[in-house]
Design a protein around this motif. Structure first.
Motif, mmCIF file in Angstrom:
data_model
loop_
_atom_site.group_PDB
_atom_site.id
_atom_site.type_symbol
_atom_site.label_atom_id
_atom_site.label_comp_id
_atom_site.label_asym_id
_atom_site.label_seq_id
_atom_site.Cartn_x
_atom_site.Cartn_y
_atom_site.Cartn_z
ATOM 1 N N GLY A 248 36.754 45.219 43.888
ATOM 2 C CA GLY A 248 37.303 44.315 42.883
ATOM 3 C C GLY A 248 37.910 43.049 43.460
ATOM 4 N N PHE A 257 35.432 42.175 36.232
ATOM 5 C CA PHE A 257 36.041 43.508 36.203
ATOM 6 C C PHE A 257 35.349 44.400 35.178
ATOM 7 C CE2 PHE A 257 39.529 40.748 37.790
ATOM 8 C CZ PHE A 257 39.583 41.289 39.070
ATOM 9 N N ARG A 258 34.962 43.807 34.060
ATOM 10 C CA ARG A 258 34.233 44.590 33.047
ATOM 11 C C ARG A 258 32.947 45.154 33.636
ATOM 12 N NH1 ARG A 258 30.025 43.460 29.838
ATOM 13 N NH2 ARG A 258 30.123 41.221 30.208
ATOM 14 N N LEU A 261 33.682 48.100 35.840
ATOM 15 C CA LEU A 261 34.154 49.256 35.073
ATOM 16 C C LEU A 261 33.030 49.857 34.237
ATOM 17 C CD1 LEU A 261 37.557 47.657 34.068
ATOM 18 C CD2 LEU A 261 37.295 49.687 35.515
ATOM 19 N N ARG A 264 30.678 52.016 36.056
ATOM 20 C CA ARG A 264 31.317 53.164 36.720
ATOM 21 C C ARG A 264 31.192 53.034 38.232
ATOM 22 N NH1 ARG A 264 34.565 55.619 32.991
ATOM 23 N NH2 ARG A 264 33.712 54.946 31.020
ATOM 24 N N LEU A 269 40.227 50.243 40.797
ATOM 25 C CA LEU A 269 39.887 48.823 40.683
ATOM 26 C C LEU A 269 40.911 47.996 41.446
ATOM 27 C CD1 LEU A 269 37.920 46.804 39.233
ATOM 28 C CD2 LEU A 269 39.741 46.499 37.549
ATOM 29 N N ALA A 285 43.355 42.286 33.686
ATOM 30 C CA ALA A 285 42.409 43.189 34.359
ATOM 31 C C ALA A 285 42.974 44.597 34.446
ATOM 32 C CB ALA A 285 42.083 42.652 35.758
ATOM 33 N N ALA A 286 44.285 44.703 34.684
ATOM 34 C CA ALA A 286 44.904 46.034 34.754
ATOM 35 C C ALA A 286 44.813 46.741 33.403
ATOM 36 C CB ALA A 286 46.360 45.914 35.206
ATOM 37 N N ALA A 289 41.269 47.946 32.969
ATOM 38 C CA ALA A 289 41.046 49.164 33.762
ATOM 39 C C ALA A 289 41.684 50.370 33.079
ATOM 40 C CB ALA A 289 41.608 48.988 35.171
ATOM 41 N N ILE A 294 41.025 53.981 34.632
ATOM 42 C CA ILE A 294 40.847 53.726 36.067
ATOM 43 C C ILE A 294 42.138 53.112 36.613
ATOM 44 C CG2 ILE A 294 39.624 52.235 37.719
ATOM 45 C CD1 ILE A 294 37.853 54.487 36.842
ATOM 46 N N VAL A 296 44.624 50.989 39.326
ATOM 47 C CA VAL A 296 44.428 49.700 39.981
ATOM 48 C C VAL A 296 45.266 49.610 41.256
ATOM 49 C CG1 VAL A 296 43.919 48.559 37.792
ATOM 50 C CG2 VAL A 296 46.257 48.503 38.680
#
Ligand SMILES: [Mg+2]
Length: 365
Positions: A248, A257-258, A261, A264, A269, A285-286, A289, A294, A296
């Protein structure tokens, strides 16, 4: 935009090139200096500080492209300014140098807002935690075994880090030997992490992942290039279960980031507020995630990440990257000092960091 309460009166940007303390290399690059682009934004008698580790050209983008659209605007309206800056770089392309420039300005705006309100930045965000775990990060391929061992052991013994990360290359025999040097240096006192910086192809990455698993490694960062999320996903699906895949650091906006994610591609991240459109982009972004369940981890620039990491959902840790920890201790008043393997965000107004312009002058480009 609504009537300005704190009109922006000045936006400054300068670049500084700081030599490393030894030649450094990872799986895909060698370097002997780090460039820091420093931004100051002023409004209503207060000054905010932001920075990014990026090419000096980012300073030119701040001065020539971003400063003109910020002048006179309300410093409190960060979301609107963030949108405006992103629109302004459309034709030069957002990922890369433009995103780094926006990141430095966005960090300065958040610092400025908190200083104008006279509160610590982590309180402005609404912190989720009082302290943020760090992990020591370096272990460059340019180091001999003694230097590798001393650096990793130092983070465990001195800073109390529960985990340390080393760079790896593409030669399985050499990497097995280096991982054993590292493991012996940190004994069983800490977890060992590796980072290939995208140096490997998926099959080679899986071979190294099997070796790493045997050496007790539980984190394999960018085994393949992050430009190939499907390749990362393949490695993640087939790597030994104890070895998490992370990436990331080259995510420059929410779309990047999408992609990681949705494919997978990662177990964790990584997000870098000095690249991913600042603290605004980091927190966005956090949240993204978190919607994928997920966790970070903040990438590099530990002083800058203290406050946003304290606020981020599902945070694992902040990277205590050798180059940046060294530079921030040299050039920032208020830089964090780790204790017990963690740092605490500053309790001074803003992010509590002040750039030492006089000391930095000899590094100015
Ligand atoms: Mg990395």
């Amino acid at each position: 935009m609504a009537r300005a309460h704190a009109p922006i009166s000045s936006v400054r940007a300068r670049a500084y090139r700081i030599p490393t303390d030894a030649p450094e290399a990872d799986g895909t690059l060698e370097w002997d200096a780090t460039t820091m682009v420093v931004v100051h934004v002023e409004a209503a008698g207060a000054t905010g500080l932001g920075y990014t580790y990026a090419d000096a050209a980012a300073a030119g983008i701040v001065r020539g492209t971003l400063a003109p659209i910020l002048a006179g605007e309300d410093a409190f309206a960060i979301a609107g300014l963030w949108d405006a800056m992103r629109r302004q770089v459309r034709n030069m392309g957002e990922p890369g140098i433009a995103a780094c420039a926006i990141s430095a300005v966005d960090v300065a705006l958040w610092d400025l807002k908190a200083r104008l309100l006279d509160i610590p930045l982590h309180r402005l965000f609404g912190a989720r935690r009082a302290r943020v775990p760090i992990y020591g990060s370096g272990g460059f391929l340019s180091y001999d075994d003694d230097r590798l061992a001393a650096q990793l052991a130092g983070w465990v013994e001195r800073e109390g880090c529960a985990r340390v990360k080393m760079k790896i290359g593409a030669d399985p025999a050499r990497e097995r030997a280096r991982m054993r040097v590292a493991r012996a240096a940190i004994c069983d006192g800490a977890a060992l992490m590796i980072d290939a910086n995208g140096a490997l192809e998926p099959r080679r990455a899986l071979a190294i992942a099997a070796i790493a698993d045997g050496e007790g490694v539980d984190w394999f960062e960018e085994p393949v290039t992050s430009d190939d999320p499907e390749g990362l996903a393949l490695v993640r699906a087939q790597a030994p279960g104890a070895v998490e895949i992370a990436a990331g650091e080259y995510g420059y906006n929410p779309h990047a980031f999408r992609r990681l994610l949705e494919t997978r591609a990662v177990d964790v991240l990584q997000i870098d507020a000095t690249r991913a459109l600042g603290i605004t982009g980091f927190l966005a972004a956090a949240e993204l995630a978190a919607a994928f369940a997920i966790p970070v981890s903040a990438h590099t620039a530990p002083a800058l990440h203290g406050a946003p990491a304290a606020a981020a959902a599902n945070l694992r840790h902040v990277e205590w990257f050798h180059d940046h920890a060294r530079i921030e201790a040299m050039l920032l008043d208020g830089a964090p000092v780790p204790t017990g393997g963690a740092i605490a965000p500053n309790e001074a107004p803003g992010h509590g960091l002040t750039f030492k312009e006089k000391e930095a002058e000899r590094y100015a480009t």
